[in-house]
Design an enzyme around this catalytic site. Sequence first.
Site, PDB file in Angstrom:
ATOM      1  N   ILE A 161       0.829  -1.216   0.000  1.00 42.05           N
ATOM      2  CA  ILE A 161       0.000   0.000   0.000  1.00 42.05           C
ATOM      3  C   ILE A 161       0.863   1.266   0.000  1.00 42.05           C
ATOM      4  CG2 ILE A 161      -2.033  -1.070   1.038  1.00 42.05           C
ATOM      5  CD1 ILE A 161      -1.100  -0.003   3.756  1.00 42.05           C
ATOM      6  N   GLU A 190       6.579   3.361   3.558  1.00 43.28           N
ATOM      7  CA  GLU A 190       7.660   3.842   4.429  1.00 43.28           C
ATOM      8  C   GLU A 190       7.259   5.075   5.240  1.00 43.28           C
ATOM      9  OE1 GLU A 190       7.740   2.866   1.367  1.00 43.28           O
ATOM     10  OE2 GLU A 190       9.677   2.075   0.729  1.00 43.28           O
ATOM     11  N   GLY A 219      10.546  -0.784   0.116  1.00 43.36           N
ATOM     12  CA  GLY A 219       9.981  -1.513  -1.011  1.00 43.36           C
ATOM     13  C   GLY A 219      10.805  -2.719  -1.428  1.00 43.36           C
ATOM     14  N   GLY A 239       0.230   2.008  -6.051  1.00 44.92           N
ATOM     15  CA  GLY A 239       1.423   2.856  -6.012  1.00 44.92           C
ATOM     16  C   GLY A 239       1.783   3.330  -7.403  1.00 44.92           C
ATOM     17  N   SER A 240       3.093   3.458  -7.662  1.00 49.20           N
ATOM     18  CA  SER A 240       3.554   4.041  -8.924  1.00 49.20           C
ATOM     19  C   SER A 240       3.541   3.016 -10.060  1.00 49.20           C
ATOM     20  CB  SER A 240       4.975   4.576  -8.756  1.00 49.20           C
ATOM     21  OG  SER A 240       5.852   3.504  -8.476  1.00 49.20           O
ATOM     22  N   GLY A 244       4.683  -0.812  -9.925  1.00 49.74           N
ATOM     23  CA  GLY A 244       3.642  -1.742 -10.380  1.00 49.74           C
ATOM     24  C   GLY A 244       4.195  -2.740 -11.389  1.00 49.74           C
ATOM     25  N   GLU A 261      -3.246  -0.786  -8.919  1.00 46.88           N
ATOM     26  CA  GLU A 261      -3.924   0.518  -8.986  1.00 46.88           C
ATOM     27  C   GLU A 261      -2.820   1.558  -9.018  1.00 46.88           C
ATOM     28  OE1 GLU A 261      -5.111   3.633  -8.758  1.00 46.88           O
ATOM     29  OE2 GLU A 261      -5.783   3.463  -6.676  1.00 46.88           O
ATOM     30  N   GLU A 397       2.102  12.250 -14.437  1.00 46.88           N
ATOM     31  CA  GLU A 397       1.444  12.374 -13.133  1.00 46.88           C
ATOM     32  C   GLU A 397       2.367  13.142 -12.186  1.00 46.88           C
ATOM     33  OE1 GLU A 397       0.885   8.862 -10.495  1.00 46.88           O
ATOM     34  OE2 GLU A 397      -1.181   9.566 -10.313  1.00 46.88           O
TER      35      GLU A 397
HETATM   36  P1  NAI Z   1       6.006   3.435  -4.881  1.00 51.06           P
HETATM   37  O1  NAI Z   1       5.211   2.759  -5.939  1.00 51.06           O
HETATM   38  O2  NAI Z   1       7.475   3.296  -4.935  1.00 51.06           O
HETATM   39  O3  NAI Z   1       5.508   2.908  -3.447  1.00 51.06           O
HETATM   40  C1  NAI Z   1       4.258   2.284  -3.197  1.00 51.06           C
HETATM   41  C2  NAI Z   1       4.470   1.071  -2.310  1.00 51.06           C
HETATM   42  O4  NAI Z   1       5.260   0.118  -3.020  1.00 51.06           O
HETATM   43  C3  NAI Z   1       5.239   1.353  -1.007  1.00 51.06           C
HETATM   44  O5  NAI Z   1       4.717   0.555   0.023  1.00 51.06           O
HETATM   45  C4  NAI Z   1       6.639   0.892  -1.354  1.00 51.06           C
HETATM   46  O6  NAI Z   1       7.412   0.516  -0.230  1.00 51.06           O
HETATM   47  C5  NAI Z   1       6.348  -0.305  -2.223  1.00 51.06           C
HETATM   48  N1  NAI Z   1       7.461  -0.705  -3.084  1.00 51.06           N
HETATM   49  C6  NAI Z   1       8.420   0.082  -3.629  1.00 51.06           C
HETATM   50  N2  NAI Z   1       9.279  -0.658  -4.358  1.00 51.06           N
HETATM   51  C7  NAI Z   1       8.863  -1.941  -4.269  1.00 51.06           C
HETATM   52  C8  NAI Z   1       9.339  -3.181  -4.795  1.00 51.06           C
HETATM   53  N3  NAI Z   1      10.429  -3.240  -5.559  1.00 51.06           N
HETATM   54  N4  NAI Z   1       8.652  -4.307  -4.516  1.00 51.06           N
HETATM   55  C9  NAI Z   1       7.549  -4.267  -3.756  1.00 51.06           C
HETATM   56  N5  NAI Z   1       7.057  -3.131  -3.209  1.00 51.06           N
HETATM   57  C10 NAI Z   1       7.708  -1.982  -3.463  1.00 51.06           C
HETATM   58  O7  NAI Z   1       5.590   4.967  -4.884  1.00 51.06           O
HETATM   59  P2  NAI Z   1       6.316   6.215  -4.190  1.00 51.06           P
HETATM   60  O8  NAI Z   1       7.787   6.149  -4.445  1.00 51.06           O
HETATM   61  O9  NAI Z   1       5.875   6.302  -2.794  1.00 51.06           O
HETATM   62  O10 NAI Z   1       5.683   7.428  -5.015  1.00 51.06           O
HETATM   63  C11 NAI Z   1       6.140   7.711  -6.334  1.00 51.06           C
HETATM   64  C12 NAI Z   1       5.006   8.087  -7.254  1.00 51.06           C
HETATM   65  O11 NAI Z   1       4.072   7.032  -7.334  1.00 51.06           O
HETATM   66  C13 NAI Z   1       4.145   9.273  -6.831  1.00 51.06           C
HETATM   67  O12 NAI Z   1       4.724  10.492  -7.208  1.00 51.06           O
HETATM   68  C14 NAI Z   1       2.868   9.007  -7.575  1.00 51.06           C
HETATM   69  O13 NAI Z   1       2.985   9.461  -8.898  1.00 51.06           O
HETATM   70  C15 NAI Z   1       2.762   7.502  -7.570  1.00 51.06           C
HETATM   71  N6  NAI Z   1       1.850   7.009  -6.494  1.00 51.06           N
HETATM   72  C16 NAI Z   1       0.601   6.603  -6.844  1.00 51.06           C
HETATM   73  C17 NAI Z   1      -0.286   6.216  -5.859  1.00 51.06           C
HETATM   74  C18 NAI Z   1      -1.686   5.778  -6.200  1.00 51.06           C
HETATM   75  O14 NAI Z   1      -2.583   5.987  -5.414  1.00 51.06           O
HETATM   76  N7  NAI Z   1      -1.910   5.114  -7.322  1.00 51.06           N
HETATM   77  C19 NAI Z   1       0.062   6.234  -4.436  1.00 51.06           C
HETATM   78  C20 NAI Z   1       1.421   6.613  -4.183  1.00 51.06           C
HETATM   79  C21 NAI Z   1       2.269   6.997  -5.195  1.00 51.06           C
END
Ligand code: NAI
Length: 495
Positions: A161, A190, A219, A239-240, A244, A261, A397
């Site tokens: 999440i 985090e 992550g 997440g991103s 994803g 998502e 985004e």
């Molecule tokens: P992120 O996608 O890196 O983090 C989301 C989750 O994924 C966190 O719990 C993170 O620890 C986990 N994660 C990261 N790398 C991973 C891996 N290799 N394997 C498994 N899990 C992993 O997103 P971040 O860095 O927090 O934000 C970056 C961008 O993502 C934002 O600027 C935004 O554009 C987008 N985002 C979109 C969201 C949405 O609601 N769809 C929510 C948060 C961010």
Amino acid sequence: MPIDLILDPSVLAKELSGYHLINGKLVAPKNGKTFDVLNPATGKVIGQAADGDADDVAIAVAAAKAAQKDWAERPARERGKLLAECGRILMSHAEELGRLVALESGKALRTESRVEASVLADMFVFFGGLASELKGETVPFNPNMMTLTTREAVGVVGAIIPWNVPMMLMAIKVAPALVAGNAVVVKSAEDTPLAVLRVCQIMQEVLPAGVFNILSGFGPSCGGPLVEHKDVKKVSFTGSVETGRTVYRAAAEKLIPVTLELGGKSPMIVMGDADLDKAIAGAIGGMRFTRQGQSCTAASRMLVHESLHDEFVKRLIDKVNTLKMGDPLDEETDIGTIINRKQFDKVCGYIEVGEKEGATKNELSALPTDSALSDGLFVRPVIFTNVDPNARIAREEIFGPVACVFKFKTFEEALELANDSDFGLAATVWTTDLKTALVATKRLEAGFVQVNQNLVVQPNLSYGGIKLSGLGKEASLESMLEHFTYKKTIILNME
Ligand code: NAI
Ligand code: MG
């Protein structure tokens, strides 16, 4: 044992510091490591999070696997009743949870964090009531063979999440997964490990140990091993796009189903016949200015008919200017802070890019004057006008309080602009003409389309996107059946 309310979020943050929750108990990580959790409004440390790794993942998944069998064997309605009970208890903790999430995320309590806490509770009540819908079909295959289908739990679900709406986005994964008879291991984001840990702790009052576990960590070192664990049979991720893809690849190795998502760049079309008052209010809500624009569905591309464009921009600017930035825990505050330094730099970077690309920058509201907040990650909302549809700020985004307003002449041009995006999560159209509304809803390429409103995720409305916005649906009966169960076909030969 009922858990006491702790309304001071600083006290609660300390109590929860340094733990995962595995098999019904708060436990320290095996490696003994923790990392700081910050209040983004002050930059001060408010507590610690367990820095989990593959060892903790293994312990949590084993606990989940052991608990899942008995859980799945209970009558569905019994599970549903327990989940609904969790919802009621969480509602009694809503103020506490709202305060804690405001402290760790920087989202204003009155406009965002308290609202999130009550939606969280409602999601558990809603999914608890769906237990009886875990039913199958009979199939008219052969009169001599009774043919039917059942819905079976997939086993252990891994949920990853983000930080923008951590409790609610966790609830739309955990609630349907548990009602369907699965056990869950969540990896929190985090920046926001504490409120979700509290949610899980509160639910232990009702749930059997091991069915709902939560880990904190980074992550790659904690989320990665969770996705890759051989006993995790389904992953749900928010997440991103980039992460994803990583999650999807790892799941492909194991051939397990995934829900993703991943965000968007959602269009909002304002036709020349639109009710401007409603459209302005919808733009403020849709763009999530009070959440610093940190929303996957943010209406960040506003396409306005040339006859209304200047008036729309003027009134939008006036309205955003009235929003007050300040301490997220202050009841007067409308807008809090960006989540962390990295996102702050990213958002500020995009604002610079937008100016360099030649768009007109309207920078709004005012930074807080309180010296206690001088290190806070406050960004003044920006509305860009005269934006080239091919500019980076128009296509990528930003995930911050930055909206682009475009002018169009014809409905056709508006639809083309709206659909000219890599994303397809949400879209809205503002019009008083029925035919325009109908045509727009048919032609807009998005998973969630609304006319004359800009609502957020609601229980029982399937939520999820197409294109780079992801795969699968959440928050609905469909999400529970299609994404947290598998269908078994059974044939009984009666001859
Ligand atoms: P992120 O996608 O890196 O983090 C989301 C989750 O994924 C966190 O719990 C993170 O620890 C986990 N994660 C990261 N790398 C991973 C891996 N290799 N394997 C498994 N899990 C992993 O997103 P971040 O860095 O927090 O934000 C970056 C961008 O993502 C934002 O600027 C935004 O554009 C987008 N985002 C979109 C969201 C949405 O609601 N769809 C929510 C948060 C961010
Ligand atoms: Mg990241």
